[in-house]
Motif scaffolding. Structure first.
Motif, PDB file in Angstrom:
ATOM      1  N   ALA A  13      40.566  34.179  22.471  1.00  0.00           N
ATOM      2  CA  ALA A  13      41.621  34.978  23.102  1.00  0.00           C
ATOM      3  C   ALA A  13      41.363  36.466  22.876  1.00  0.00           C
ATOM      4  O   ALA A  13      40.758  36.850  21.871  1.00  0.00           O
ATOM      5  CB  ALA A  13      42.975  34.589  22.533  1.00  0.00           C
ATOM      6  N   PRO A  14      41.811  37.328  23.791  1.00  0.00           N
ATOM      7  CA  PRO A  14      41.646  38.775  23.598  1.00  0.00           C
ATOM      8  C   PRO A  14      42.345  39.249  22.328  1.00  0.00           C
ATOM      9  O   PRO A  14      43.338  38.668  21.890  1.00  0.00           O
ATOM     10  CB  PRO A  14      42.311  39.370  24.842  1.00  0.00           C
ATOM     11  N   VAL A  15      41.818  40.307  21.740  1.00  0.00           N
ATOM     12  CA  VAL A  15      42.412  40.930  20.566  1.00  0.00           C
ATOM     13  C   VAL A  15      42.801  42.357  20.935  1.00  0.00           C
ATOM     14  O   VAL A  15      41.943  43.143  21.355  1.00  0.00           O
ATOM     15  CB  VAL A  15      41.427  40.934  19.378  1.00  0.00           C
ATOM     16  N   ASP A  16      44.105  42.674  20.815  1.00  0.00           N
ATOM     17  CA  ASP A  16      44.611  44.004  21.172  1.00  0.00           C
ATOM     18  C   ASP A  16      44.226  44.386  22.602  1.00  0.00           C
ATOM     19  O   ASP A  16      43.879  45.542  22.879  1.00  0.00           O
ATOM     20  CB  ASP A  16      44.086  45.058  20.193  1.00  0.00           C
ATOM     21  N   GLY A  17      44.275  43.389  23.503  1.00  0.00           N
ATOM     22  CA  GLY A  17      43.987  43.667  24.907  1.00  0.00           C
ATOM     23  C   GLY A  17      42.532  43.949  25.204  1.00  0.00           C
ATOM     24  O   GLY A  17      42.212  44.527  26.255  1.00  0.00           O
ATOM     25  N   LYS A  18      41.639  43.506  24.325  1.00  0.00           N
ATOM     26  CA  LYS A  18      40.204  43.742  24.530  1.00  0.00           C
ATOM     27  C   LYS A  18      39.425  42.448  24.321  1.00  0.00           C
ATOM     28  O   LYS A  18      39.856  41.549  23.593  1.00  0.00           O
ATOM     29  CB  LYS A  18      39.692  44.805  23.552  1.00  0.00           C
ATOM     30  N   LEU A  19      38.261  42.377  24.955  1.00  0.00           N
ATOM     31  CA  LEU A  19      37.361  41.253  24.740  1.00  0.00           C
ATOM     32  C   LEU A  19      35.931  41.736  24.921  1.00  0.00           C
ATOM     33  O   LEU A  19      35.690  42.755  25.577  1.00  0.00           O
ATOM     34  CB  LEU A  19      37.674  40.089  25.683  1.00  0.00           C
ATOM     35  N   PRO A  20      34.968  41.038  24.330  1.00  0.00           N
ATOM     36  CA  PRO A  20      33.576  41.496  24.420  1.00  0.00           C
ATOM     37  C   PRO A  20      33.007  41.347  25.822  1.00  0.00           C
ATOM     38  O   PRO A  20      33.400  40.464  26.582  1.00  0.00           O
ATOM     39  CB  PRO A  20      32.843  40.600  23.424  1.00  0.00           C
ATOM     40  N   ALA A  21      32.038  42.206  26.134  1.00  0.00           N
ATOM     41  CA  ALA A  21      31.431  42.194  27.464  1.00  0.00           C
ATOM     42  C   ALA A  21      30.798  40.850  27.783  1.00  0.00           C
ATOM     43  O   ALA A  21      30.884  40.365  28.915  1.00  0.00           O
ATOM     44  CB  ALA A  21      30.390  43.313  27.562  1.00  0.00           C
ATOM     45  N   TRP A  22      30.162  40.219  26.774  1.00  0.00           N
ATOM     46  CA  TRP A  22      29.520  38.936  27.050  1.00  0.00           C
ATOM     47  C   TRP A  22      30.522  37.897  27.523  1.00  0.00           C
ATOM     48  O   TRP A  22      30.207  37.032  28.343  1.00  0.00           O
ATOM     49  CB  TRP A  22      28.767  38.411  25.819  1.00  0.00           C
ATOM     50  N   GLN A  23      31.756  37.974  27.010  1.00  0.00           N
ATOM     51  CA  GLN A  23      32.772  36.976  27.369  1.00  0.00           C
ATOM     52  C   GLN A  23      33.231  37.165  28.811  1.00  0.00           C
ATOM     53  O   GLN A  23      33.461  36.186  29.530  1.00  0.00           O
ATOM     54  CB  GLN A  23      33.954  37.070  26.415  1.00  0.00           C
ATOM     55  N   ILE A  24      33.346  38.410  29.244  1.00  0.00           N
ATOM     56  CA  ILE A  24      33.715  38.673  30.645  1.00  0.00           C
ATOM     57  C   ILE A  24      32.652  38.089  31.566  1.00  0.00           C
ATOM     58  O   ILE A  24      32.957  37.394  32.547  1.00  0.00           O
ATOM     59  CB  ILE A  24      33.877  40.178  30.898  1.00  0.00           C
ATOM     60  N   LEU A  25      31.390  38.359  31.255  1.00  0.00           N
ATOM     61  CA  LEU A  25      30.300  37.843  32.083  1.00  0.00           C
ATOM     62  C   LEU A  25      30.265  36.316  32.069  1.00  0.00           C
ATOM     63  O   LEU A  25      29.939  35.689  33.079  1.00  0.00           O
ATOM     64  CB  LEU A  25      28.966  38.398  31.587  1.00  0.00           C
ATOM     65  N   THR A  26      30.628  35.716  30.951  1.00  0.00           N
ATOM     66  CA  THR A  26      30.566  34.261  30.814  1.00  0.00           C
ATOM     67  C   THR A  26      31.676  33.548  31.578  1.00  0.00           C
ATOM     68  O   THR A  26      31.417  32.688  32.427  1.00  0.00           O
ATOM     69  CB  THR A  26      30.654  33.863  29.327  1.00  0.00           C
ATOM     70  N   ILE A  27      32.932  33.896  31.282  1.00  0.00           N
ATOM     71  CA  ILE A  27      34.036  33.078  31.800  1.00  0.00           C
ATOM     72  C   ILE A  27      34.262  33.278  33.289  1.00  0.00           C
ATOM     73  O   ILE A  27      34.801  32.396  33.964  1.00  0.00           O
ATOM     74  CB  ILE A  27      35.343  33.331  31.028  1.00  0.00           C
ATOM     75  N   TYR A  28      33.824  34.420  33.835  1.00  0.00           N
ATOM     76  CA  TYR A  28      34.053  34.659  35.264  1.00  0.00           C
ATOM     77  C   TYR A  28      32.854  34.284  36.133  1.00  0.00           C
ATOM     78  O   TYR A  28      32.925  34.392  37.352  1.00  0.00           O
ATOM     79  CB  TYR A  28      34.478  36.109  35.498  1.00  0.00           C
ATOM     80  N   ALA A  29      31.777  33.799  35.520  1.00  0.00           N
ATOM     81  CA  ALA A  29      30.620  33.392  36.314  1.00  0.00           C
ATOM     82  C   ALA A  29      30.921  32.183  37.190  1.00  0.00           C
ATOM     83  O   ALA A  29      30.263  31.962  38.204  1.00  0.00           O
ATOM     84  CB  ALA A  29      29.435  33.086  35.395  1.00  0.00           C
ATOM     85  N   GLN A  30      31.917  31.388  36.822  1.00  0.00           N
ATOM     86  CA  GLN A  30      32.300  30.229  37.626  1.00  0.00           C
ATOM     87  C   GLN A  30      33.365  30.576  38.660  1.00  0.00           C
ATOM     88  O   GLN A  30      33.624  29.798  39.581  1.00  0.00           O
ATOM     89  CB  GLN A  30      32.831  29.122  36.697  1.00  0.00           C
ATOM     90  N   ARG A  34      33.267  42.236  35.270  1.00  0.00           N
ATOM     91  CA  ARG A  34      33.832  41.066  35.953  1.00  0.00           C
ATOM     92  C   ARG A  34      33.231  40.913  37.352  1.00  0.00           C
ATOM     93  O   ARG A  34      32.834  39.801  37.733  1.00  0.00           O
ATOM     94  CB  ARG A  34      35.355  41.174  36.020  1.00  0.00           C
ATOM     95  N   PHE A  35      33.136  42.007  38.112  1.00  0.00           N
ATOM     96  CA  PHE A  35      32.481  41.915  39.417  1.00  0.00           C
ATOM     97  C   PHE A  35      31.011  41.523  39.257  1.00  0.00           C
ATOM     98  O   PHE A  35      30.461  40.784  40.085  1.00  0.00           O
ATOM     99  CB  PHE A  35      32.580  43.243  40.163  1.00  0.00           C
ATOM    100  N   LEU A  36      30.374  42.012  38.211  1.00  0.00           N
ATOM    101  CA  LEU A  36      28.975  41.660  37.974  1.00  0.00           C
ATOM    102  C   LEU A  36      28.833  40.165  37.717  1.00  0.00           C
ATOM    103  O   LEU A  36      27.864  39.545  38.156  1.00  0.00           O
ATOM    104  CB  LEU A  36      28.430  42.461  36.789  1.00  0.00           C
ATOM    105  N   SER A  37      29.795  39.574  37.016  1.00  0.00           N
ATOM    106  CA  SER A  37      29.734  38.129  36.775  1.00  0.00           C
ATOM    107  C   SER A  37      29.830  37.351  38.083  1.00  0.00           C
ATOM    108  O   SER A  37      29.190  36.310  38.245  1.00  0.00           O
ATOM    109  CB  SER A  37      30.835  37.692  35.811  1.00  0.00           C
ATOM    110  N   TYR A  38      30.620  37.854  39.032  1.00  0.00           N
ATOM    111  CA  TYR A  38      30.683  37.206  40.349  1.00  0.00           C
ATOM    112  C   TYR A  38      29.314  37.279  41.034  1.00  0.00           C
ATOM    113  O   TYR A  38      28.859  36.308  41.641  1.00  0.00           O
ATOM    114  CB  TYR A  38      31.715  37.865  41.245  1.00  0.00           C
ATOM    115  N   TYR A  73      27.195  42.329  47.668  1.00  0.00           N
ATOM    116  CA  TYR A  73      28.556  42.865  47.763  1.00  0.00           C
ATOM    117  C   TYR A  73      29.145  43.086  46.374  1.00  0.00           C
ATOM    118  O   TYR A  73      29.708  44.148  46.083  1.00  0.00           O
ATOM    119  CB  TYR A  73      29.437  41.908  48.564  1.00  0.00           C
ATOM    120  N   PHE A  74      29.025  42.090  45.499  1.00  0.00           N
ATOM    121  CA  PHE A  74      29.641  42.225  44.183  1.00  0.00           C
ATOM    122  C   PHE A  74      28.834  43.135  43.255  1.00  0.00           C
ATOM    123  O   PHE A  74      29.403  43.719  42.319  1.00  0.00           O
ATOM    124  CB  PHE A  74      29.892  40.859  43.561  1.00  0.00           C
ATOM    125  N   VAL A  75      27.554  43.287  43.504  1.00  0.00           N
ATOM    126  CA  VAL A  75      26.809  44.326  42.792  1.00  0.00           C
ATOM    127  C   VAL A  75      27.398  45.692  43.133  1.00  0.00           C
ATOM    128  O   VAL A  75      27.634  46.532  42.251  1.00  0.00           O
ATOM    129  CB  VAL A  75      25.310  44.274  43.153  1.00  0.00           C
TER     130      VAL A  75
END
Length: 332
Positions: A90-107, A172-176, A153-155
């Motif tokens: 879960a996010p901590v203080d409204g933040k999360l690591p970059a790797w997690q953004i790329l991971t969870i939004y790839a699907q 997040r757009f990069l993960s797409y 487009y997402f790039v």
């Protein structure tokens, strides 16, 4: 004119055979996690979650174009790691690591945002608009769909976000974009079958079923290899240890190379899937138990060998793209 009309009808009929594809590799989150965590750059940096403030030129099925953050809410099942791979804290203080953004939004692009839209005259013939955006078919002289445009487009959307200091949506757009690049390495996203198989499928339901189910089978095979196979540890280590490849600096050239490579590997993949699965493909999509049984019998050995080669090229290409892109646009 009559001959031309007959030819056009024939082309349209060909696409009728493609009406029930999933249009995507499975396992995007797990594969992308292994890739981004093994890059030479540090993606542990914490990124503030930012609201969606973008005006896009694409239309979506807005029921499924989610803009909230979902970190910490996804559930993954992985028998090797008690359901904890890939991690999704879960996010901590409204933040999360970059790797997690790329991971969870790839699907994320598979969750319905490209479905039930009016995108192409051919979409009614393939059964769904999602395939228009997730594939780039080549069948003889016929080319259709726009998976490459989805990537580009997402790039561009990611560049826009990073340019205005919005790292969250930049990643997040990069993960797409990564999702569509990964899709285009899947050979069945480049062509549905051999030319004569597609023609035969117009009159033969068994052939049509075989082509549809072969596509599903290979979509699911990547997730099987990462999570369930006796080779899972080897596959994960292969993804982690594969070095980046040399790629063009122009992203359009990169995605063209991806499509050409995926297309070039289709004959081998298709041959080995048919040889391994046999009549299963006429009736249904193989289950995890089917994969395990065939693997134990050695019937997936040749398919595994080819797939490892594809994984190496895919992984090396994506690592090179990510390191180049992030160095240029995210890590200034």
């Amino acid at each position: 004119m009559l001959e031309k009309n007959h030819f056009l009808f024939f082309l349209l009929s060909i696409f009728l055979t493609l009406s029930s594809f999933l249009f995507s590799w499975s396992g995007h989150e797990s594969y992308t996690y292994l890739v981004v965590k093994s890059l030479s750059m540090n993606l542990d940096k914490l990124v503030e979650i930012r609201p969606y403030t973008y005006k896009e030129t694409r239309i979506y099925n807005t029921k499924y174009y989610y803009t909230d953050d979902f970190a910490g809410q996804r559930k993954f099942f992985d028998p090797m790691n008690d359901g904890k791979f890939p991690p999704d804290p879960a996010p901590v203080d409204g933040k999360l690591p970059a790797w997690q953004i790329l991971t969870i939004y790839a699907q994320f692009p598979d969750f319905g945002m490209d479905e039930e839209l009016n995108l192409s005259p051919l979409q009614s013939l393939i059964g769904n608009s999602q395939g228009v955006r997730h594939m780039r078919y080549k069948l003889g002289l016929i080319e259709a769909f726009e998976g490459d445009k989805s990537f580009l487009y997402f790039v561009d959307m990611s560049k826009e976000a990073f340019a205005k200091g919005d790292e969250y949506w930049g990643y997040r757009f990069l993960s797409y974009a990564l999702h569509y690049m990964e899709d285009l390495f899947q050979p069945y996203h480049e062509t549905p079958g051999t030319f004569w198989e597609v023609v035969r499928s117009l009159m033969d339901k068994k052939t049509k079923n075989l082509l549809n189910n072969a596509h599903y089978t290979y979509d699911n095979y990547l997730a099987y290899l990462i999570h369930y196979s006796k080779h899972s540890e080897e596959v994960r280590n292969l993804i982690i240890n594969t070095p980046k490849r040399r790629i063009p600096s122009n992203y359009e050239a990169v995605i063209n190379e991806v499509m050409m490579y995926g297309y070039s590997r289709f004959p081998e993949v298709h041959k080995h899937i048919k040889a391994a699965m046999g009549d299963i493909l006429i009736e249904r999509i193989p289950t995890i138990d089917d994969y395990k049984k065939l693997e134990a019998e050695g019937k997936l050995d040749e398919l595994y060998k080819v797939t490892k080669e594809i994984i190496v090229v895919m992984t090396g290409t994506i690592k090179a793209f990510l390191e180049s892109y992030l160095t240029t646009y995210a890590h200034k």
